[in-house]
Design a protein around this motif. Sequence first.
Motif, PDB file in Angstrom:
ATOM      1  N   LEU A 130     -33.162  12.693 -27.554  1.00  0.00           N
ATOM      2  CA  LEU A 130     -31.888  12.971 -26.891  1.00  0.00           C
ATOM      3  C   LEU A 130     -32.138  13.335 -25.435  1.00  0.00           C
ATOM      4  O   LEU A 130     -32.933  14.230 -25.140  1.00  0.00           O
ATOM      5  N   GLN A 131     -31.494  12.653 -24.537  1.00  0.00           N
ATOM      6  CA  GLN A 131     -31.616  12.947 -23.108  1.00  0.00           C
ATOM      7  C   GLN A 131     -30.429  12.324 -22.399  1.00  0.00           C
ATOM      8  O   GLN A 131     -30.044  11.182 -22.689  1.00  0.00           O
ATOM      9  N   ASP A 132     -29.844  13.081 -21.473  1.00  0.00           N
ATOM     10  CA  ASP A 132     -28.734  12.508 -20.723  1.00  0.00           C
ATOM     11  C   ASP A 132     -29.245  11.420 -19.789  1.00  0.00           C
ATOM     12  O   ASP A 132     -30.364  11.485 -19.270  1.00  0.00           O
ATOM     13  N   GLU A 133     -28.396  10.436 -19.552  1.00  0.00           N
ATOM     14  CA  GLU A 133     -28.800   9.295 -18.730  1.00  0.00           C
ATOM     15  C   GLU A 133     -29.177   9.709 -17.309  1.00  0.00           C
ATOM     16  O   GLU A 133     -30.133   9.180 -16.730  1.00  0.00           O
ATOM     17  N   SER A 134     -28.447  10.631 -16.726  1.00  0.00           N
ATOM     18  CA  SER A 134     -28.761  11.076 -15.361  1.00  0.00           C
ATOM     19  C   SER A 134     -30.140  11.710 -15.294  1.00  0.00           C
ATOM     20  O   SER A 134     -30.907  11.486 -14.341  1.00  0.00           O
ATOM     21  N   ALA A 135     -30.478  12.503 -16.304  1.00  0.00           N
ATOM     22  CA  ALA A 135     -31.764  13.207 -16.323  1.00  0.00           C
ATOM     23  C   ALA A 135     -32.939  12.245 -16.440  1.00  0.00           C
ATOM     24  O   ALA A 135     -34.065  12.582 -16.056  1.00  0.00           O
ATOM     25  N   MET A 136     -32.688  11.039 -16.960  1.00  0.00           N
ATOM     26  CA  MET A 136     -33.763  10.058 -17.107  1.00  0.00           C
ATOM     27  C   MET A 136     -34.273   9.544 -15.765  1.00  0.00           C
ATOM     28  O   MET A 136     -35.339   8.927 -15.695  1.00  0.00           O
ATOM     29  N   LEU A 137     -33.532   9.777 -14.682  1.00  0.00           N
ATOM     30  CA  LEU A 137     -33.870   9.184 -13.392  1.00  0.00           C
ATOM     31  C   LEU A 137     -34.933   9.956 -12.618  1.00  0.00           C
ATOM     32  O   LEU A 137     -35.446   9.457 -11.620  1.00  0.00           O
ATOM     33  N   MET A 138     -35.264  11.171 -13.045  1.00  0.00           N
ATOM     34  CA  MET A 138     -36.231  11.956 -12.287  1.00  0.00           C
ATOM     35  C   MET A 138     -37.652  11.416 -12.405  1.00  0.00           C
ATOM     36  O   MET A 138     -38.336  11.191 -11.405  1.00  0.00           O
ATOM     37  N   ALA A 139     -38.122  11.226 -13.615  1.00  0.00           N
ATOM     38  CA  ALA A 139     -39.518  10.857 -13.835  1.00  0.00           C
ATOM     39  C   ALA A 139     -39.927   9.548 -13.156  1.00  0.00           C
ATOM     40  O   ALA A 139     -41.019   9.468 -12.574  1.00  0.00           O
ATOM     41  N   PRO A 140     -39.108   8.475 -13.205  1.00  0.00           N
ATOM     42  CA  PRO A 140     -39.530   7.233 -12.541  1.00  0.00           C
ATOM     43  C   PRO A 140     -39.811   7.395 -11.052  1.00  0.00           C
ATOM     44  O   PRO A 140     -40.678   6.691 -10.503  1.00  0.00           O
ATOM     45  N   SER A 141     -39.121   8.338 -10.404  1.00  0.00           N
ATOM     46  CA  SER A 141     -39.326   8.534  -8.970  1.00  0.00           C
ATOM     47  C   SER A 141     -40.681   9.138  -8.629  1.00  0.00           C
ATOM     48  O   SER A 141     -41.092   9.143  -7.466  1.00  0.00           O
ATOM     49  N   LEU A 142     -41.394   9.635  -9.627  1.00  0.00           N
ATOM     50  CA  LEU A 142     -42.745  10.153  -9.387  1.00  0.00           C
ATOM     51  C   LEU A 142     -43.754   9.031  -9.158  1.00  0.00           C
ATOM     52  O   LEU A 142     -44.821   9.258  -8.590  1.00  0.00           O
ATOM     53  N   LEU A 143     -43.434   7.809  -9.601  1.00  0.00           N
ATOM     54  CA  LEU A 143     -44.359   6.664  -9.493  1.00  0.00           C
ATOM     55  C   LEU A 143     -45.739   7.022 -10.064  1.00  0.00           C
ATOM     56  O   LEU A 143     -46.767   6.967  -9.387  1.00  0.00           O
ATOM     57  N   ILE A 144     -45.747   7.368 -11.340  1.00  0.00           N
ATOM     58  CA  ILE A 144     -46.958   7.868 -12.001  1.00  0.00           C
ATOM     59  C   ILE A 144     -47.894   6.718 -12.378  1.00  0.00           C
ATOM     60  O   ILE A 144     -47.460   5.690 -12.903  1.00  0.00           O
ATOM     61  N   GLU A 145     -49.190   6.923 -12.136  1.00  0.00           N
ATOM     62  CA  GLU A 145     -50.245   6.008 -12.595  1.00  0.00           C
ATOM     63  C   GLU A 145     -50.896   6.616 -13.838  1.00  0.00           C
ATOM     64  O   GLU A 145     -50.877   7.844 -14.028  1.00  0.00           O
ATOM     65  N   PRO A 146     -51.509   5.778 -14.694  1.00  0.00           N
ATOM     66  CA  PRO A 146     -52.013   6.261 -15.997  1.00  0.00           C
ATOM     67  C   PRO A 146     -53.039   7.385 -15.921  1.00  0.00           C
ATOM     68  O   PRO A 146     -53.155   8.185 -16.858  1.00  0.00           O
ATOM     69  N   ASP A 147     -53.799   7.474 -14.821  1.00  0.00           N
ATOM     70  CA  ASP A 147     -54.878   8.450 -14.757  1.00  0.00           C
ATOM     71  C   ASP A 147     -54.507   9.709 -13.981  1.00  0.00           C
ATOM     72  O   ASP A 147     -55.384  10.508 -13.625  1.00  0.00           O
ATOM     73  N   MET A 148     -53.247   9.921 -13.722  1.00  0.00           N
ATOM     74  CA  MET A 148     -52.835  11.017 -12.852  1.00  0.00           C
ATOM     75  C   MET A 148     -52.726  12.356 -13.578  1.00  0.00           C
ATOM     76  O   MET A 148     -52.562  12.423 -14.797  1.00  0.00           O
ATOM     77  N   LYS A 149     -52.803  13.417 -12.764  1.00  0.00           N
ATOM     78  CA  LYS A 149     -52.561  14.776 -13.236  1.00  0.00           C
ATOM     79  C   LYS A 149     -51.215  15.216 -12.675  1.00  0.00           C
ATOM     80  O   LYS A 149     -51.020  15.246 -11.454  1.00  0.00           O
TER      81      LYS A 149
END
Length: 457
Positions: A244-263
């Motif tokens: 369960l997650q609101d649609e608006s809240a889903m937009l934060m994480a993609p903006s981090l541009l995370i790579e697989p090996d990141m901390k």
Amino acid sequence: MSKKQQPIANWEKTNPRAMAVRTLERVKSGAYSNLELNAMIKQADLSERDIHFMTTIVYGVIQHRLTLEYWLEPFVKNPNKLDPWVRELFMTALFQWQYLDKVPKRAVFDETINIAKKRGHDGIRRMVTGTLHAMDRNGLPEIATISDDVKRLSIQESLPEWIINTLIQDYGMTRTVAIAESLNSAPAQSARVNTVVTTVSEVMAELEDDGFTVVPSQVDPLGLRVSNGHVASSQAFKDGKITLQDESAMLMAPSLLIEPDMKVLDAAAAPGGKTTQIATYLDPAQNGVVEALDIHEHKVRLIADNAYRLHVADRVNARVLDARKVDEVFADETFDRILVDAPCSGLGLLRRKPEIRYEKSLADSQQLQKIQLDILNAVAQKLKVGGRLVYGTCTFLKLENDDVIAQFLATHSNFRITKSMIEFDLPVVDDNQLVHIMPDQFGSDGFFIATLERITE
């Protein structure tokens, strides 16, 4: 024994209106509406239809309380001096009469008088009967006759005047009307697909096979709108394919541009919706990890539980820590990415938590701004040069959003605003690259996002 702790009579347990009154008494005394409603439903002996009716009354009264109080005031000399349960009884009667078209007025009046008779003495029954008949005979006061624009909108949409005034200051009157009207609509049930174990098409098919109605989100490609059932009871949820997650809240994480090996640091993480979303981008085999912080131990357990259910526990470290004291634990460490889902007034969540509109004040937001800045100031020093920091809140007040970012940048010349990652073409980004998602746009929560980049030491 206090009035709010009095045992519930057996006749009440089979009466959805009486149980709604009991619930509202306790919410007015400070209980959380969702928790109290669930507790009362467990004590009741009601059919599914009556549970739905009771729930409708409870949330309807909470949402429209200022309107209902305005209608009651001319007919009761001192409404606040009424026994709490009698006041809530009037609230339930007015809500049913004015907002539930399928419930006959005679049934509303008869049932209200019957509850007054059973819970109270004969004087209360006579007072309730006389008041209802006077309302019917004389008519309720017209909200349209209120001359002051702010007060009229406040009463009409049941939002405290300070919220109306702040919205007008931030967005103007026309937009304020649209936002205020949207906040009393029913919240959508939304879920995020867990790409670690499934795909959007696969989980949509599974939910539809199980009888749910599912449509893709207009806000985020991994979001689903789910209806015709309780999605948290679905097998897909239990198997960790969705959360369960609101649609608006889903937009934060993609903006981090995370790579697989990141901390990654998630600075205020509970209950873990965004932590587990961050984790989907990480590969534990490449030492990808997210450090998830919260100040409450029971909430940290929630983060860990959600990570386990969603099959990402191997890349999540959840710990009790105040983000303002991050240097005490991570003194010699830095992070590639930092997410700050900051403590806020939560006004963007009013569809889901309608009672908070009456609990918050402008002073609360001013105090929260200090906490938000303290968290940003503390975690910013832990970000690597070239790293990204995403700040977000579930409120629409610029005091807690734009103003926080402006104050932070004024004292941190080594940071700059950069573009947030919004995959769909949504009209939510302003000229300063700040993301404002308003409750009247997509039927999702009100939300704010700012993406910052550290450019120098």
